[in-house]
Design a protein around this motif. Structure first.
Motif, short mmCIF file in Angstrom:
data_model
loop_
_atom_site.label_atom_id
_atom_site.label_comp_id
_atom_site.label_asym_id
_atom_site.label_seq_id
_atom_site.Cartn_x
_atom_site.Cartn_y
_atom_site.Cartn_z
N UNK A 184 14.36 62.73 -6.64
CA UNK A 184 14.00 63.96 -5.81
C UNK A 184 15.48 64.59 -5.07
N UNK A 185 15.24 63.12 -3.47
CA UNK A 185 17.04 63.45 -2.76
C UNK A 185 18.08 63.15 -3.48
N UNK A 186 18.27 62.58 -4.21
CA UNK A 186 20.04 62.36 -5.03
C UNK A 186 20.06 63.82 -5.85
N UNK A 187 18.73 63.58 -6.87
CA UNK A 187 18.94 65.30 -7.38
C UNK A 187 19.58 66.21 -6.78
N UNK A 188 19.11 66.50 -5.38
CA UNK A 188 19.32 68.16 -4.31
C UNK A 188 21.29 67.61 -3.81
N UNK A 189 21.46 66.56 -3.89
CA UNK A 189 22.65 65.98 -2.93
C UNK A 189 23.42 66.51 -4.27
N UNK A 190 23.50 65.98 -5.58
CA UNK A 190 24.07 66.58 -6.56
C UNK A 190 24.10 68.04 -6.68
N UNK A 191 23.09 68.58 -6.86
CA UNK A 191 23.05 69.51 -6.93
C UNK A 191 23.94 71.41 -6.20
N UNK A 192 23.60 70.50 -4.78
CA UNK A 192 24.77 70.67 -3.56
C UNK A 192 25.91 70.63 -3.66
N UNK A 193 26.18 69.37 -4.02
CA UNK A 193 27.82 69.08 -4.07
C UNK A 193 28.83 69.68 -5.26
N UNK A 194 27.38 69.69 -6.60
CA UNK A 194 27.84 71.29 -7.85
C UNK A 194 28.62 71.67 -7.15
N UNK A 195 27.67 72.57 -6.31
CA UNK A 195 28.53 73.79 -5.88
C UNK A 195 28.88 73.70 -4.06
N UNK A 196 29.49 73.14 -3.80
CA UNK A 196 30.38 72.77 -3.20
C UNK A 196 32.10 72.53 -3.87
N UNK A 197 31.74 71.88 -5.39
CA UNK A 197 33.00 71.73 -5.84
C UNK A 197 33.18 72.93 -6.68
N UNK A 198 32.82 73.51 -6.64
CA UNK A 198 32.57 74.99 -7.26
C UNK A 198 32.95 75.91 -6.34
N UNK A 199 32.59 75.90 -5.25
CA UNK A 199 32.47 77.10 -4.17
C UNK A 199 34.54 76.46 -3.56
N UNK A 200 34.55 75.44 -3.32
CA UNK A 200 36.25 74.58 -3.03
C UNK A 200 37.22 74.55 -3.96
N UNK A 201 36.56 74.60 -5.35
CA UNK A 201 37.80 74.43 -6.66
C UNK A 201 38.34 76.30 -6.57
N UNK A 202 37.00 77.42 -6.52
CA UNK A 202 38.01 78.66 -6.86
C UNK A 202 38.58 78.50 -5.18
N UNK A 203 38.20 78.43 -4.29
CA UNK A 203 39.19 78.50 -3.08
C UNK A 203 40.39 78.09 -2.99
N UNK A 204 41.16 76.80 -3.62
CA UNK A 204 41.66 76.36 -3.98
C UNK A 204 42.30 77.30 -5.31
N UNK A 205 41.80 77.96 -6.19
CA UNK A 205 42.53 78.87 -6.93
C UNK A 205 43.65 79.93 -6.49
N UNK A 206 42.92 79.83 -5.27
CA UNK A 206 43.61 80.90 -4.41
C UNK A 206 44.28 80.70 -3.83
N UNK A 207 44.26 79.15 -2.66
CA UNK A 207 45.12 78.97 -1.55
C UNK A 207 46.52 77.92 -2.08
N UNK A 208 46.19 77.82 -3.57
CA UNK A 208 46.85 76.98 -3.55
C UNK A 208 48.60 77.38 -5.16
N UNK A 209 48.13 77.17 -6.23
CA UNK A 209 48.73 78.09 -7.25
C UNK A 209 48.43 79.61 -7.92
#
Length: 161
Positions: free
Chosen positions: A55-80
């Motif tokens: 259960x805890x690993x699944x929470x970490x998986x979901x939270x890290x996936x959300x962070x990947x999505x958010x930072x991916x969107x940020x990178x899209x605007x901060x970089x190219x």
């Protein structure tokens, strides 16, 4: 005496893409590690401690996936810039992989969430054979999709073939 407002220098702004990229990469590693941990720990019969860890690993998986999505969107605007990514087929494939992985992860997450009261009371979990196989296959498909993602991310970063 009144203090002059501080101005943000261009050097200060240059750090943000690096920081966001670092958070993005660390979150990707955490997402893969937690998903692999879930896969390795999942058994048909789990003790309360094992079920709680899944259960805890699944929470970490979901939270890290959300962070990947958010930072991916940020990178899209901060970089190219969004225009660069939006015209690139590899971006759309990569985003599709992410969406598919997110959607298929809903079933195992719902199963793990249903265990909360049992694991909180110290009871383990017994999965039916078909449910165990289904969750196991979903985790394997997710790992396979995540294995494909770096190819499309690299293609996207380097431009067209």
């Amino acid at each position: 005496m009144r203090e002059e407002p501080k101005h943000i220098s261009e050097d200060d702004l240059l750090a943000w893409p690096i920081i966001v990229a670092w958070i993005h990469y660390v979150s990707i590693m955490l997402m893969i590690a937690s998903l692999l941990g879930e896969h390795l720990l999942l058994k048909q019969e789990l003790t309360a401690a094992q079920a709680g860890t899944v259960q805890r690993l699944d929470i970490v998986y979901g939270a890290s996936a959300a962070i990947v999505l958010i930072t991916g969107i940020l990178r899209m605007f901060l970089e190219k810039g969004a225009a660069y990514y939006n015209h690139h087929i590899a971006f759309h494939i990569l985003f599709g992989i992410f969406v598919i992985a997110a959607l298929i992860s809903i079933y195992p997450t719902l199963v793990f969430l249903r265990w909360r009261s049992d694991t909180g009371a110290g009871r383990g979990q017994q999965l039916a054979q078909d449910q165990f196989k289904k969750i196991q296959m979903i985790l394997r498909v997710e790992m396979t999709l995540l294995l494909l993602a770096p190819f499309f991310a690299t293609w996207m970063a380097h431009g067209e073939f």
